[in-house]
Structures are given as structure tokens and as C-alpha cells.
Design an enzyme around this catalytic site. Structure first.
Site, PDB file in Angstrom:
ATOM      1  N   ASN A   3       0.855  -1.183   0.000  1.00  0.00           N
ATOM      2  CA  ASN A   3       0.000   0.000   0.000  1.00  0.00           C
ATOM      3  C   ASN A   3       0.886   1.225   0.000  1.00  0.00           C
ATOM      4  O   ASN A   3       1.993   1.174   0.549  1.00  0.00           O
ATOM      5  CB  ASN A   3      -0.852   0.031   1.277  1.00  0.00           C
ATOM      6  CG  ASN A   3      -1.984  -0.964   1.244  1.00  0.00           C
ATOM      7  OD1 ASN A   3      -2.572  -1.204   0.188  1.00  0.00           O
ATOM      8  ND2 ASN A   3      -2.286  -1.534   2.380  1.00  0.00           N
ATOM      9  N   ASP A  33      -4.540  -5.872   2.601  1.00  0.00           N
ATOM     10  CA  ASP A  33      -5.719  -6.692   2.879  1.00  0.00           C
ATOM     11  C   ASP A  33      -5.531  -8.120   2.377  1.00  0.00           C
ATOM     12  O   ASP A  33      -6.150  -9.051   2.874  1.00  0.00           O
ATOM     13  CB  ASP A  33      -6.953  -6.070   2.211  1.00  0.00           C
ATOM     14  CG  ASP A  33      -7.361  -4.801   2.945  1.00  0.00           C
ATOM     15  OD1 ASP A  33      -7.300  -4.806   4.186  1.00  0.00           O
ATOM     16  OD2 ASP A  33      -7.703  -3.812   2.280  1.00  0.00           O
ATOM     17  N   LYS A  82      12.259 -15.655  -9.376  1.00  0.00           N
ATOM     18  CA  LYS A  82      11.676 -14.503 -10.050  1.00  0.00           C
ATOM     19  C   LYS A  82      10.853 -14.939 -11.273  1.00  0.00           C
ATOM     20  O   LYS A  82      11.339 -15.727 -12.096  1.00  0.00           O
ATOM     21  CB  LYS A  82      12.792 -13.552 -10.492  1.00  0.00           C
ATOM     22  CG  LYS A  82      12.268 -12.271 -11.071  1.00  0.00           C
ATOM     23  CD  LYS A  82      13.387 -11.330 -11.460  1.00  0.00           C
ATOM     24  CE  LYS A  82      12.811 -10.187 -12.261  1.00  0.00           C
ATOM     25  NZ  LYS A  82      13.838  -9.344 -12.850  1.00  0.00           N
ATOM     26  N   PRO A 130      -5.261 -11.498   7.992  1.00  0.00           N
ATOM     27  CA  PRO A 130      -6.040 -11.265   9.216  1.00  0.00           C
ATOM     28  C   PRO A 130      -6.237  -9.771   9.441  1.00  0.00           C
ATOM     29  O   PRO A 130      -5.357  -8.975   9.103  1.00  0.00           O
ATOM     30  CB  PRO A 130      -5.151 -11.862  10.316  1.00  0.00           C
ATOM     31  CG  PRO A 130      -3.792 -11.983   9.721  1.00  0.00           C
ATOM     32  CD  PRO A 130      -3.975 -12.136   8.248  1.00  0.00           C
ATOM     33  N   ASP A 131      -7.391  -9.400   9.975  1.00  0.00           N
ATOM     34  CA  ASP A 131      -7.613  -8.000  10.348  1.00  0.00           C
ATOM     35  C   ASP A 131      -7.055  -7.817  11.761  1.00  0.00           C
ATOM     36  O   ASP A 131      -7.651  -8.252  12.746  1.00  0.00           O
ATOM     37  CB  ASP A 131      -9.111  -7.669  10.284  1.00  0.00           C
ATOM     38  CG  ASP A 131      -9.352  -6.180  10.466  1.00  0.00           C
ATOM     39  OD1 ASP A 131      -8.691  -5.567  11.340  1.00  0.00           O
ATOM     40  OD2 ASP A 131     -10.185  -5.621   9.732  1.00  0.00           O
ATOM     41  N   ILE A 132      -5.897  -7.197  11.842  1.00  0.00           N
ATOM     42  CA  ILE A 132      -5.158  -7.107  13.103  1.00  0.00           C
ATOM     43  C   ILE A 132      -5.947  -6.310  14.139  1.00  0.00           C
ATOM     44  O   ILE A 132      -6.115  -6.736  15.287  1.00  0.00           O
ATOM     45  CB  ILE A 132      -3.770  -6.451  12.858  1.00  0.00           C
ATOM     46  CG1 ILE A 132      -2.994  -7.268  11.816  1.00  0.00           C
ATOM     47  CG2 ILE A 132      -2.996  -6.311  14.160  1.00  0.00           C
ATOM     48  CD1 ILE A 132      -1.696  -6.631  11.345  1.00  0.00           C
ATOM     49  N   PHE A 148      -7.424   3.757  12.130  1.00  0.00           N
ATOM     50  CA  PHE A 148      -7.272   4.819  11.149  1.00  0.00           C
ATOM     51  C   PHE A 148      -7.999   4.408   9.881  1.00  0.00           C
ATOM     52  O   PHE A 148      -8.034   3.213   9.555  1.00  0.00           O
ATOM     53  CB  PHE A 148      -5.789   5.061  10.839  1.00  0.00           C
ATOM     54  CG  PHE A 148      -5.227   6.222  11.618  1.00  0.00           C
ATOM     55  CD1 PHE A 148      -4.978   6.104  12.979  1.00  0.00           C
ATOM     56  CD2 PHE A 148      -4.958   7.430  10.991  1.00  0.00           C
ATOM     57  CE1 PHE A 148      -4.472   7.174  13.708  1.00  0.00           C
ATOM     58  CE2 PHE A 148      -4.456   8.505  11.713  1.00  0.00           C
ATOM     59  CZ  PHE A 148      -4.206   8.390  13.065  1.00  0.00           C
ATOM     60  N   LYS A 205     -16.860   1.796   9.472  1.00  0.00           N
ATOM     61  CA  LYS A 205     -15.635   1.066   9.832  1.00  0.00           C
ATOM     62  C   LYS A 205     -15.489   0.946  11.345  1.00  0.00           C
ATOM     63  O   LYS A 205     -15.097  -0.089  11.863  1.00  0.00           O
ATOM     64  CB  LYS A 205     -14.429   1.797   9.238  1.00  0.00           C
ATOM     65  CG  LYS A 205     -13.202   0.956   9.138  1.00  0.00           C
ATOM     66  CD  LYS A 205     -12.144   1.584   8.259  1.00  0.00           C
ATOM     67  CE  LYS A 205     -12.441   1.441   6.786  1.00  0.00           C
ATOM     68  NZ  LYS A 205     -11.336   1.843   5.932  1.00  0.00           N
ATOM     69  N   LYS A 256     -15.347  -2.710  13.146  1.00  0.00           N
ATOM     70  CA  LYS A 256     -14.160  -3.161  13.882  1.00  0.00           C
ATOM     71  C   LYS A 256     -14.406  -3.239  15.385  1.00  0.00           C
ATOM     72  O   LYS A 256     -13.596  -3.792  16.125  1.00  0.00           O
ATOM     73  CB  LYS A 256     -12.991  -2.207  13.628  1.00  0.00           C
ATOM     74  CG  LYS A 256     -12.677  -1.995  12.171  1.00  0.00           C
ATOM     75  CD  LYS A 256     -11.285  -2.424  11.805  1.00  0.00           C
ATOM     76  CE  LYS A 256     -11.097  -2.244  10.307  1.00  0.00           C
ATOM     77  NZ  LYS A 256      -9.940  -2.931   9.792  1.00  0.00           N
TER      78      LYS A 256
END
Ligand code: C5P
Length: 400
Positions: free
Chosen positions: A209, A278, A288, A305-307, A323, A337, A341
Site C-alpha cells: 500500500n 488486505d 523470479k 487477518p484484520d489485526i 485509522f 468502519k 471493527k
């Protein structure tokens, strides 16, 4: 500006790093401080009184018996209206004198007679630094409540290498700013994630990202300024570690998850600023991938995993702050969100304004609604965020 209007007495002692304190004086003046310089006799061999006078726009002092002070009370009067005395560079000799209450020149006498706090930035040869006498003296100063900024390890003017280099002027300025911050998180342990994660496709390619890590680093610094013990878990970024915090470097989302799991249980607050990937690549290969004309490789992605959601779900979870970087409909996405969460506080910003920049604009969302923090440097927004977290935690404690 946090330093605007602060009255600083800048003491310089005899060391080659004194030339950097001319720059420090300038930065303090630029930040809106009233700076009064006092030099020891030895310091005047490295940097002139006239230099400090020109940079601060006021008389710089070095003589205990200066005849311009009619009642000979310079050793008391020069520090009475000050908010802080900063001694940079602080030589081993100055540290020894200050630790033992010796006062045989203007600066040491001012330090002994002070009512305001003292911050020292040591600078000396590595052997002088390592000498047990110096270490004893530093401990004594610390016990007396003196703030110590630096030193750092590196090349020294004497040609040796090691501990004893004075912090750079910007680093000392940051320590002075930190000094004046309210200690709203004293005694708290704060865990912060920052930066992107990298998910390997092959040995040279990754999915990632766009994230510089600047916001997360600012939050970690602001939490430490507020008196917290801070652990910063960072993805790959090109940023220096802010002073006084523990940093753990990770690469992938899974590594970040493992590091967070190891630290979350002993944290009071978790601020998840990292832009976690994600997805990761399920069909990652060891060699390579060769480019073939007209044919792109197919990537199979699996969800990471969504930490943050995992931490928030734990029994006795720390106070969780998320955030959200959105490209549109900030409020709508932020509220959704926060609910998804299961976290008490979410900080939302527009991705196009936040990524890579030193400035940002943030709005906070909590049970009481929406709180715009305005626009400004990331460190200033991070300080406002920390103040908000401290207030919410204090309110929680009162309800218990
Ligand atoms: O789920 P989303 O990426 O929209 O939410 C962003 C928030 O969730 C950030 O606080 C981010 O650090 C956190 N996050 C996480 N683990 C993920 C993805 C996002 O902790 N896998």
C-alpha cells in the site's frame, strides 16, 4: 506552535558541538521562543558571544562579574523569567559540576540557582562518556529530575567513533517540544503500528500500500511525549526512530500480526495506523517470475487477518484506535468502519491528502460523534489525537 512564547536560557559549554548550538538558537527563535544565551569561558573558544547575540537578538552572557549588571546578581536574574534552561552542548565537566552543585562560573551558578527545569544535551568523547564518573553524574542528574537529551553514537570530531555525539539541532528541538507537552499518558503503555506491509509475489516483487509511515511515527512520538512507554511496530519505511521508543521492524501483514499479538496483552492503548495489505499472494514463488510477451502472471490472493479487529475482540483489550484513509464519503465510511471493527475511536483522513505528506487533516469519530481536528503538520494532529485518547480514557476510568 508548541514553543511559541517559551522563554529559554540556552547554555553552551566548551565542546566542538557548540557550533551546532548556533543552529539550535536559530531554530528556537524561528519557533517563536525568547532565547537568552549564556556561554562558559570554554564555549567562547568554539563559538563567539557575538554569534549568539546576533542569532537571538539579545545580549548573550558569559561573565559572572559582568559590570553591566549593577548589583552583580546576573547569576540569579538571568534565569528567573525562564521556562526552561537548555544546556547544549553539555560537557562532561559541566555535567560533573551540575551533579555536585558546583558553581564556579555564570552558567553553573545559574543552573544551581534556578527555579525552572533543566534539560541537558551531552556531547563528549566516547571515553569521557563511558567513564564511570560521567555515568554516575548523569544518574545523579536524572534522579534530580533533569531531562537528558541524547547523546547518540557516531563519528566524533576527535576522530574516534562511539557514544557521545550531541543530538543534531532538530533532535534537541524535538526534545524541547516534548518537554513542554502535557504528560496525559504518563504510566500508560502504548502500541502503535505504522507504515505499509509488503506481501511477496516472488523474490523481487511485492503487493503493498502507498504509505510513508509518517502519521504512525508521529502518533508514536506524540504518545511518548505525553509520558507513555511506546512500542512502534513498523512496516518497511525510510524514517528514523523517534527518540525514546522501542521499534520492531516487520515486513508482511502476518509478521505485523505476530508482533502485535506479542505486545497487545501488555498494552493499555493500541493505535493501528499501519496501512496493512488486505491480501497476500497464495501462489508466491521462490524464483523470479520471467516476463512473457502477451501473458501476465495470475495471482491468487487470500485475505490477511484484520489485526485491529482481532485486538479489539480480545478480553481485556487495550483501548483501540483505528485509522481510515478514504478517497470519498469520509464520514459515512468512517462510521461504518468503527462499528465493523468494534473500536471506541477512529481517525479518518482523505488518502489523497494524507499519503506521503507532512501535513494532514483528520476527523475523529467516537461514541459522542464527530470531532474535526483541523489541518496541520502530522505531529500536531498526533498530539491532538493523543489528548483526545487521554480524555476518553480518563472519562472511562471515572465511570468505573
Ligand atoms: O479494514 P480497513 O483497512 O478499511 O481499516 C483500516 C484500519 O484497520 C487501520 O487502523 C488499519 O491499521 C487496520 N487494519 C488492520 N489489519 C488489516 C487491515 C486494516 O489492523 N488487515
Amino acid at each position: 506552535m508548541t514553543l511559541k512564547g517559551k522563554r529559554i536560557l540556552l547554555g553552551l559549554t566548551g565542546g566542538i558541538a557548540a557550533y551546532k548550538s548556533a543552529e539550535l538558537a536559530r531554530s528556537l527563535v524561528r519557533a517563536g521562543c525568547d532565547v537568552r544565551a549564556v556561554l562558559t569561558e570554554a564555549a567562547t573558544h568554539f563559538v563567539g558571544v557575538a554569534t549568539l547575540q546576533a542569532l537571538t537578538g539579545q545580549t548573550a552572557w558569559s561573565d559572572l562579574w559582568d559590570p553591566r549588571v549593577a548589583d552583580n546578581m546576573a547569576h540569579i536574574e538571568l534565569s528567573r523569567d525562564r521556562d526552561l534552561i537548555v544546556v547544549a552542548p553539555a560537557s562532561a565537566d559541566f555535567i560533573a559540576k551540575a551533579a555536585h552543585g558546583l558553581a564556579d562560573d555564570l552558567l553553573t551558578t545559574l543552573v544551581l540557582a534556578r527555579r525552572c527545569p533543566l534539560l541537558v544535551a551531552p556531547a563528549m568523547n566516547v571515553e569521557m562518556w563511558d567513564n564511570p564518573a560521567t555515568q554516575r553524574n548523569l544518574l545523579a542528574l536524572r534522579d534530580d529530575g533533569v531531562a537528558i537529551a541524547g547523546p547518540v553514537a557516531g563519528d566524533q570530531a576527535c576522530g574516534e567513533t562511539g557514544m557521545g555525539r550531541m543530538l543534531e539541532p532538530a533532535g534537541i528541538l524535538a526534545e524541547i517540544e516534548a518537554f513542554f507537552q502535557p504528560k496525559s499518558l504518563a504510566g500508560k503503555r502504548v502500541l502503535v503500528t505504522a507504515g505499509p506491509t509488503e506481501e511477496p509475489i516472488d523474490p523481487v516483487r511485492v503487493i503493498t500500500n502507498a504509505s510513508s509511515g509518517k502519521m504512525g511515527f508521529a502518533v508514536a512520538r506524540a504518545a511518548r511525549e505525553a509520558g507513555a512507554e511506546v512500542t512502534l511496530i513498523s512496516g518497511p519505511v525510510a524514517l528514523a526512530t523517534p527518540a525514546g521508543l522501542a521499534r520492531v521492524d516487520v515486513r508482511t501483514a502476518q509478521e505485523m500480526f505476530d508482533a502485535v499479538k506479542a505486545a497487545a496483552g501488555t498494552s493499555d492503548i493500541f493505535v493501528s495506523v499501519a496501512a496493512v495489505s488486505d491480501y497476500r499472494v497464495a501462489n508466491r514463488v521462490a524464483q523470479k517470475i520471467k516476463k512473457r510477451a502477451g501473458e501476465g502472471p495470475r495471482l491468487e490472493l487470500v485475505e490477511n487477518p484484520d489485526i485491529l479487529a482481532w485486538v479489539a475482540k480480545q478480553r481485556a483489550a487495550p483501548f483501540c484506535v483505528g485509522f481510515a484513509a478514504e478517497s470519498e464519503k469520509l464520514g459515512e465510511h468512517a462510521r461504518e468502519k468503527r462499528a465493523r471493527k468494534g473500536i471506541p475511536l477512529l481517525a479518518a483522513n482523505l488518502a489523497q491528502e494524507a499519503i506521503g505528506s507532512d501535513d494532514n487533516a483528520i476527523t475523529l469519530f467516537d461514541d459522542n460523534g464527530e470531532h474535526p481536528l483541523g489541518r496541520g503538520p502530522k505531529i500536531e494532529l498526533a498530539r491532538k489525537l493523543v489528548a483526545h485518547v487521554a480524555a476518553l480514557m480518563a472519562a472511562r476510568q471515572r465511570r468505573r
